[in-house]
Design a protein around this motif. Structure first.
Motif, PDB file in Angstrom:
ATOM      1  N   THR A  20       0.827  -1.192   0.000  1.00  0.00           N
ATOM      2  CA  THR A  20       0.000   0.000   0.000  1.00  0.00           C
ATOM      3  C   THR A  20       0.865   1.248   0.000  1.00  0.00           C
ATOM      4  O   THR A  20       1.784   1.367   0.819  1.00  0.00           O
ATOM      5  N   LEU A  21       0.569   2.147  -0.909  1.00  0.00           N
ATOM      6  CA  LEU A  21       1.227   3.455  -0.956  1.00  0.00           C
ATOM      7  C   LEU A  21       0.408   4.407  -0.096  1.00  0.00           C
ATOM      8  O   LEU A  21      -0.802   4.544  -0.288  1.00  0.00           O
ATOM      9  N   HIS A  29      -2.966   4.071  -3.031  1.00  0.00           N
ATOM     10  CA  HIS A  29      -3.231   2.946  -3.929  1.00  0.00           C
ATOM     11  C   HIS A  29      -2.685   1.669  -3.303  1.00  0.00           C
ATOM     12  O   HIS A  29      -1.708   1.705  -2.563  1.00  0.00           O
ATOM     13  N   LYS A  30      -3.328   0.530  -3.634  1.00  0.00           N
ATOM     14  CA  LYS A  30      -2.879  -0.785  -3.178  1.00  0.00           C
ATOM     15  C   LYS A  30      -2.610  -1.673  -4.382  1.00  0.00           C
ATOM     16  O   LYS A  30      -3.294  -1.580  -5.399  1.00  0.00           O
ATOM     17  N   GLU A  31      -1.621  -2.533  -4.223  1.00  0.00           N
ATOM     18  CA  GLU A  31      -1.310  -3.541  -5.233  1.00  0.00           C
ATOM     19  C   GLU A  31      -1.042  -4.868  -4.533  1.00  0.00           C
ATOM     20  O   GLU A  31      -0.362  -4.901  -3.510  1.00  0.00           O
ATOM     21  N   GLN A  49       3.885  -0.604 -10.322  1.00  0.00           N
ATOM     22  CA  GLN A  49       2.507  -0.119 -10.438  1.00  0.00           C
ATOM     23  C   GLN A  49       2.249   1.003  -9.425  1.00  0.00           C
ATOM     24  O   GLN A  49       1.640   2.014  -9.760  1.00  0.00           O
ATOM     25  N   LEU A  50       2.719   0.829  -8.196  1.00  0.00           N
ATOM     26  CA  LEU A  50       2.525   1.854  -7.166  1.00  0.00           C
ATOM     27  C   LEU A  50       3.273   3.141  -7.497  1.00  0.00           C
ATOM     28  O   LEU A  50       2.799   4.237  -7.202  1.00  0.00           O
ATOM     29  N   SER A  51       4.441   3.005  -8.111  1.00  0.00           N
ATOM     30  CA  SER A  51       5.263   4.192  -8.388  1.00  0.00           C
ATOM     31  C   SER A  51       4.565   5.160  -9.354  1.00  0.00           C
ATOM     32  O   SER A  51       4.879   6.345  -9.373  1.00  0.00           O
ATOM     33  N   TYR A  53       1.784   6.342  -8.974  1.00  0.00           N
ATOM     34  CA  TYR A  53       0.985   7.250  -8.150  1.00  0.00           C
ATOM     35  C   TYR A  53       1.834   8.207  -7.317  1.00  0.00           C
ATOM     36  O   TYR A  53       1.293   9.039  -6.596  1.00  0.00           O
ATOM     37  N   TYR A  60       5.885   9.867   1.111  1.00  0.00           N
ATOM     38  CA  TYR A  60       5.125   8.632   1.024  1.00  0.00           C
ATOM     39  C   TYR A  60       5.738   7.553   1.897  1.00  0.00           C
ATOM     40  O   TYR A  60       6.932   7.581   2.195  1.00  0.00           O
ATOM     41  N   LEU A  62       5.521   3.101   2.248  1.00  0.00           N
ATOM     42  CA  LEU A  62       5.074   1.841   1.690  1.00  0.00           C
ATOM     43  C   LEU A  62       4.716   0.941   2.858  1.00  0.00           C
ATOM     44  O   LEU A  62       5.528   0.746   3.761  1.00  0.00           O
TER      45      LEU A  62
END
Length: 126
Positions: A20-21, A29-31, A49-51, A53, A60, A62
């Motif tokens: 989770t970011l 956002h979550k991945e 994928q998180l980057s 955002y 930020y 993680l």
């Protein structure tokens, strides 16, 4: 992603989970997927994928949920069962050895840290 702290001894270790970011403790956002620890921080498809955002000059974090398939109650019960077995570390068999050793040496038995292990994001790798 460049992170702080960096767990260089975990370089090459892959973990599956939900990542989770966060910005000011707000979920951006979550991945779900796999993360790779590196000598500069973390990498992997979920991290890439998180980057997308991440906005420059924002702070930020993680959050790593090592046990996304278990809720807190189930995880607590499972860890209690592990404590009764003859393992070297409480988290043996649950996490890679270097991570389980680190958590035990730090005295981390709080389930919230296993479900919400935080790293500060200090930059993106191009």
């Amino acid at each position: 992603m460049y992170t702080k702290p960096i767990y260089k001894s975990w370089k090459g270790i892959r973990v599956k989970g939900t990542f989770t970011l966060l910005e000011n403790n707000t979920i951006i956002h979550k991945e779900k997927g796999e993360l790779l620890f590196t000598d500069y921080g973390v990498s992997g498809i979920a991290i890439m994928q998180l980057s997308a955002y991440v906005i420059a000059d924002y702070h930020y974090q993680l959050s790593i949920d090592f046990f996304d398939e278990k809720d807190n109650e189930n995880l607590h019960e499972y860890i209690e069962l592990q404590k009764n077995k003859a393992y070297n570390h409480v988290y043996d068999g649950l996490l890679p050895l270097k991570i389980s050793s680190y958590l035990e040496n730090k005295g981390i038995e709080d389930i919230t840290q296993l479900k919400d292990f935080r790293l500060d994001i200090v930059g993106l790798r191009n």
